[in-house]
Design a protein around this motif. Structure first.
Motif, PDB file in Angstrom:
ATOM      1  N   ILE A 124       0.811  -1.240  -0.084  1.00 47.36           N
ATOM      2  CA  ILE A 124      -0.100   0.019   0.187  1.00 47.36           C
ATOM      3  C   ILE A 124       0.870   1.314  -0.019  1.00 47.36           C
ATOM      4  CG2 ILE A 124      -1.650   1.183   1.124  1.00 47.36           C
ATOM      5  CD1 ILE A 124      -2.615  -1.426   2.475  1.00 47.36           C
ATOM      6  N   LEU A 125       2.075   1.326   0.732  1.00 50.47           N
ATOM      7  CA  LEU A 125       2.696   2.398   0.947  1.00 50.47           C
ATOM      8  C   LEU A 125       3.488   2.596  -0.403  1.00 50.47           C
ATOM      9  CD1 LEU A 125       3.731   4.366   3.348  1.00 50.47           C
ATOM     10  CD2 LEU A 125       5.884   2.623   3.504  1.00 50.47           C
ATOM     11  N   VAL A 126       4.129   1.479  -0.939  1.00 45.80           N
ATOM     12  CA  VAL A 126       4.796   1.627  -2.239  1.00 45.80           C
ATOM     13  C   VAL A 126       4.022   0.664  -3.290  1.00 45.80           C
ATOM     14  CG1 VAL A 126       6.973   1.605  -3.298  1.00 45.80           C
ATOM     15  CG2 VAL A 126       6.857   1.875  -0.691  1.00 45.80           C
ATOM     16  N   GLU A 127       3.332   1.249  -4.079  1.00 41.64           N
ATOM     17  CA  GLU A 127       2.451   0.719  -5.007  1.00 41.64           C
ATOM     18  C   GLU A 127       3.042   0.007  -6.437  1.00 41.64           C
ATOM     19  OE1 GLU A 127      -0.955   3.112  -6.050  1.00 41.64           O
ATOM     20  OE2 GLU A 127      -1.635   3.212  -3.872  1.00 41.64           O
ATOM     21  N   ASP A 128       4.305   0.248  -6.635  1.00 40.71           N
ATOM     22  CA  ASP A 128       5.006   0.282  -7.846  1.00 40.71           C
ATOM     23  C   ASP A 128       6.465  -0.685  -7.649  1.00 40.71           C
ATOM     24  OD1 ASP A 128       6.777   2.183  -6.648  1.00 40.71           O
ATOM     25  OD2 ASP A 128       6.586   3.352  -8.635  1.00 40.71           O
ATOM     26  N   ASN A 129       6.604  -1.152  -6.350  1.00 39.85           N
ATOM     27  CA  ASN A 129       7.739  -2.101  -6.278  1.00 39.85           C
ATOM     28  C   ASN A 129       7.336  -3.498  -6.334  1.00 39.85           C
ATOM     29  OD1 ASN A 129       9.858  -3.549  -4.809  1.00 39.85           O
ATOM     30  ND2 ASN A 129      10.685  -1.685  -3.817  1.00 39.85           N
ATOM     31  N   PRO A 130       7.851  -4.274  -7.340  1.00 43.02           N
ATOM     32  CA  PRO A 130       7.671  -5.600  -7.292  1.00 43.02           C
ATOM     33  C   PRO A 130       8.211  -6.477  -6.227  1.00 43.02           C
ATOM     34  CG  PRO A 130       9.372  -5.056  -9.057  1.00 43.02           C
ATOM     35  CD  PRO A 130       8.834  -3.824  -8.237  1.00 43.02           C
ATOM     36  N   ALA A 131       9.300  -5.979  -5.751  1.00 40.20           N
ATOM     37  CA  ALA A 131       9.759  -6.879  -4.626  1.00 40.20           C
ATOM     38  C   ALA A 131       8.956  -7.022  -3.370  1.00 40.20           C
ATOM     39  CB  ALA A 131      11.087  -6.229  -4.225  1.00 40.20           C
ATOM     40  N   TYR A 132       8.167  -5.957  -3.088  1.00 41.15           N
ATOM     41  CA  TYR A 132       7.307  -6.009  -2.075  1.00 41.15           C
ATOM     42  C   TYR A 132       6.211  -6.889  -2.343  1.00 41.15           C
ATOM     43  CZ  TYR A 132      10.119  -1.882  -0.385  1.00 41.15           C
ATOM     44  OH  TYR A 132      11.152  -1.134   0.267  1.00 41.15           O
ATOM     45  N   PHE A 133       5.451  -6.750  -3.523  1.00 40.18           N
ATOM     46  CA  PHE A 133       4.377  -7.549  -3.849  1.00 40.18           C
ATOM     47  C   PHE A 133       4.855  -9.098  -3.902  1.00 40.18           C
ATOM     48  CE2 PHE A 133       2.634  -3.652  -5.407  1.00 40.18           C
ATOM     49  CZ  PHE A 133       1.267  -3.882  -5.030  1.00 40.18           C
ATOM     50  N   PHE A 134       6.076  -9.313  -4.208  1.00 46.48           N
ATOM     51  CA  PHE A 134       6.597 -10.732  -4.325  1.00 46.48           C
ATOM     52  C   PHE A 134       6.720 -11.311  -3.096  1.00 46.48           C
ATOM     53  CE2 PHE A 134      10.426 -13.677  -4.482  1.00 46.48           C
ATOM     54  CZ  PHE A 134       9.763 -14.687  -5.254  1.00 46.48           C
ATOM     55  N   LYS A 135       7.410 -10.365  -2.240  1.00 48.70           N
ATOM     56  CA  LYS A 135       7.273 -10.858  -0.739  1.00 48.70           C
ATOM     57  C   LYS A 135       5.985 -11.148  -0.178  1.00 48.70           C
ATOM     58  CE  LYS A 135      12.170  -8.904  -0.185  1.00 48.70           C
ATOM     59  NZ  LYS A 135      12.987  -8.128   0.354  1.00 48.70           N
ATOM     60  N   TYR A 136       5.062 -10.289  -0.153  1.00 50.42           N
ATOM     61  CA  TYR A 136       3.812 -10.543   0.271  1.00 50.42           C
ATOM     62  C   TYR A 136       3.406 -11.781  -0.085  1.00 50.42           C
ATOM     63  CZ  TYR A 136      -1.082  -9.229   1.335  1.00 50.42           C
ATOM     64  OH  TYR A 136      -2.352  -8.837   1.812  1.00 50.42           O
ATOM     65  N   GLY A 137       3.500 -12.230  -1.441  1.00 49.93           N
ATOM     66  CA  GLY A 137       2.968 -13.488  -2.054  1.00 49.93           C
ATOM     67  C   GLY A 137       3.705 -14.526  -1.287  1.00 49.93           C
ATOM     68  N   GLY A 138       4.736 -14.422  -1.220  1.00 47.91           N
ATOM     69  CA  GLY A 138       5.833 -15.341  -0.400  1.00 47.91           C
ATOM     70  C   GLY A 138       5.342 -15.905   0.853  1.00 47.91           C
ATOM     71  N   VAL A 139       5.074 -14.693   1.558  1.00 45.77           N
ATOM     72  CA  VAL A 139       4.712 -14.936   3.130  1.00 45.77           C
ATOM     73  C   VAL A 139       3.514 -15.391   3.052  1.00 45.77           C
ATOM     74  CG1 VAL A 139       6.592 -13.534   4.036  1.00 45.77           C
ATOM     75  CG2 VAL A 139       4.294 -12.520   3.594  1.00 45.77           C
ATOM     76  N   LEU A 140       2.463 -15.155   2.309  1.00 44.58           N
ATOM     77  CA  LEU A 140       1.214 -15.681   2.344  1.00 44.58           C
ATOM     78  C   LEU A 140       1.308 -17.280   1.906  1.00 44.58           C
ATOM     79  CD1 LEU A 140      -0.927 -12.920   0.324  1.00 44.58           C
ATOM     80  CD2 LEU A 140      -1.280 -13.659   2.549  1.00 44.58           C
ATOM     81  N   ALA A 141       2.119 -17.670   0.930  1.00 50.02           N
ATOM     82  CA  ALA A 141       2.254 -18.780   0.634  1.00 50.02           C
ATOM     83  C   ALA A 141       2.752 -19.627   1.846  1.00 50.02           C
ATOM     84  CB  ALA A 141       3.111 -18.961  -0.717  1.00 50.02           C
ATOM     85  N   LYS A 142       3.735 -19.356   2.625  1.00 51.74           N
ATOM     86  CA  LYS A 142       4.532 -19.835   3.720  1.00 51.74           C
ATOM     87  C   LYS A 142       3.423 -20.044   4.638  1.00 51.74           C
ATOM     88  CE  LYS A 142       7.712 -21.511   3.925  1.00 51.74           C
ATOM     89  NZ  LYS A 142       8.200 -22.893   3.593  1.00 51.74           N
ATOM     90  N   LYS A 143       2.471 -19.196   4.891  1.00 55.47           N
ATOM     91  CA  LYS A 143       1.327 -19.321   5.785  1.00 55.47           C
ATOM     92  C   LYS A 143       0.324 -20.314   5.379  1.00 55.47           C
ATOM     93  CE  LYS A 143      -2.108 -18.153   8.907  1.00 55.47           C
ATOM     94  NZ  LYS A 143      -1.960 -18.109  10.256  1.00 55.47           N
ATOM     95  N   ALA A 144      -0.092 -20.530   4.142  1.00 53.23           N
ATOM     96  CA  ALA A 144      -0.882 -21.555   3.401  1.00 53.23           C
ATOM     97  C   ALA A 144      -0.091 -22.807   3.743  1.00 53.23           C
ATOM     98  CB  ALA A 144      -1.212 -21.083   1.927  1.00 53.23           C
ATOM     99  N   GLN A 145       1.027 -22.950   3.643  1.00 56.96           N
ATOM    100  CA  GLN A 145       1.908 -24.120   3.749  1.00 56.96           C
ATOM    101  C   GLN A 145       1.813 -24.661   5.152  1.00 56.96           C
ATOM    102  OE1 GLN A 145       5.938 -24.213   2.168  1.00 56.96           O
ATOM    103  NE2 GLN A 145       6.529 -25.362   3.803  1.00 56.96           N
ATOM    104  N   SER A 146       1.967 -23.652   5.961  1.00 53.84           N
ATOM    105  CA  SER A 146       2.073 -24.204   7.406  1.00 53.84           C
ATOM    106  C   SER A 146       0.905 -24.305   8.351  1.00 53.84           C
ATOM    107  CB  SER A 146       2.902 -23.348   8.318  1.00 53.84           C
ATOM    108  OG  SER A 146       2.493 -21.832   7.992  1.00 53.84           O
ATOM    109  N   SER A 147      -0.431 -24.050   7.351  1.00 52.06           N
ATOM    110  CA  SER A 147      -1.838 -24.145   8.070  1.00 52.06           C
ATOM    111  C   SER A 147      -2.596 -25.249   7.445  1.00 52.06           C
ATOM    112  CB  SER A 147      -2.558 -22.936   7.532  1.00 52.06           C
ATOM    113  OG  SER A 147      -1.665 -21.579   8.016  1.00 52.06           O
ATOM    114  N   ASN A 148      -3.713 -25.558   8.006  1.00 49.70           N
ATOM    115  CA  ASN A 148      -4.398 -26.428   7.536  1.00 49.70           C
ATOM    116  C   ASN A 148      -4.967 -26.247   6.122  1.00 49.70           C
ATOM    117  OD1 ASN A 148      -7.327 -25.264   7.474  1.00 49.70           O
ATOM    118  ND2 ASN A 148      -6.847 -25.255   9.765  1.00 49.70           N
ATOM    119  N   PRO A 149      -5.456 -27.405   5.349  1.00 51.06           N
ATOM    120  CA  PRO A 149      -5.756 -27.089   3.715  1.00 51.06           C
ATOM    121  C   PRO A 149      -6.952 -25.920   3.661  1.00 51.06           C
ATOM    122  CG  PRO A 149      -5.737 -29.338   4.327  1.00 51.06           C
ATOM    123  CD  PRO A 149      -5.490 -28.724   5.619  1.00 51.06           C
TER     124      PRO A 149
END
Length: 293
Positions: free
Chosen positions: A79-104
């Motif tokens: 939200i703070l920086v709307e044009d930085n691909p690294a932040y969107f990538f890391k956001y997706g990455g930590v969401l994916a790790k949360k999904a992986q460590s949670s129930n289906p």
């Protein structure tokens, strides 16, 4: 989802880090003192208006596997920086790790946000290697009913040829492997290995692990595989994603396939010392012990 995306989450860093991040914080992160780094970052007066410091805070939470806190930080950064691909990538990455460590069920509720984050990354930076890999991994991990697609995974792997041919062949091999096409997987991996001579060294240490793993799994170019895995171990940091015990395990397999029992036992014991209850390593040790000599 398989634990693959973490290989790439932190491979993209912000160039101004050294100028903006206090030395004690940089040192603490480099030394693996993530809790201390978190404490220091939370004391920074301009933390929530400074994207670079917020990014570091997100990293420290991720390194401690505090996925909910990391998710909130990277959501704020997008939200703070709307044009930085690294932040969107890391956001997706930590969401994916949360999904992986949670129930289906929890994992399924996060899927739309994960895909949206990686797609936004690619919209901002079509040459983002990590986002290509992450989407490929999603497409081969998910059942078709919730968005999985081998066809889309193959398309993305082919697109990688314009960015990094070696990544493209590795990605194609990865997709073929999970699409139950072992002969095509091996051919693609051999194509990747054939490109190695074009590189003096790799910018990403992860490539050393991936190539060494190919040699280990397929029993090909074993000496070359040992060289790759040695480089991975020597240059290893937490940002590389794959823990050292897995590199030790791969080294043991490489030496076992060379019928070198002594070296194979050395590496498998290191893997077991590093991680107790490492089932794959325990099984591998029994195979090694059965070798003659």
């Amino acid at each position: 989802m398989r634990p693959f995306i973490f290989l790439f989450i932190f491979m993209y860093s912000i160039g101004l880090d050294a100028q903006i991040v206090p030395a004690e914080i940089t040192y603490s992160i480099g030394a693996g003192k993530y809790k201390r780094a978190t404490e220091l970052l939370l004391q920074q007066p301009n933390l929530y208006s400074n994207p670079v410091l917020l990014d570091k805070l997100g990293e420290t939470y991720a390194y401690q596997e505090e996925w909910d806190k990391a998710i909130e930080i990277y959501k704020e950064l997008t939200i703070l920086v709307e044009d930085n691909p690294a932040y969107f990538f890391k956001y997706g990455g930590v969401l994916a790790k949360k999904a992986q460590s949670s129930n289906p069920f929890v994992g399924l509720t996060l899927l739309a946000r994960i895909k949206s984050s990686f797609n936004k990354t690619l919209a901002l930076d079509p040459y983002h290697i990590g986002a290509h890999w992450a989407m490929i991994d999603l497409y081969v991990s998910l059942p078709g009913i919730v968005g999985g697609s081998y066809n889309k995974a193959y398309e993305l792997a082919q697109e990688l040829k314009k960015i990094s041919p070696i990544d493209s062949y590795l990605a194609l091999g990865y997709v073929y492997e999970y699409d139950d096409e072992p002969a095509k997987a091996k051919t693609s991996y051999l194509e990747a290995l054939a490109l190695v001579k074009e590189y003096k060294e790799f910018e990403r240490n992860q490539l050393n692990y991936q190539l060494g793993k190919v040699c280990s799994d397929y029993g090909i170019q074993l000496d070359t595989g040992i060289e790759f895995m040695t480089r991975y171990i020597e240059n290893h940091s937490i940002k590389d994603g794959v823990p050292l015990e897995w590199a030790y395990f791969r080294m043991a397999r490489l030496y076992r396939k060379k019928e070198n029992k002594q070296n194979s036992l050395f590496w498998i014991n290191k893997a077991l010392e590093k991680r107790t209850g490492f089932k794959r390593a325990e099984e591998e040790k029994q195979i090694i012990l059965a070798l003659k000599g």
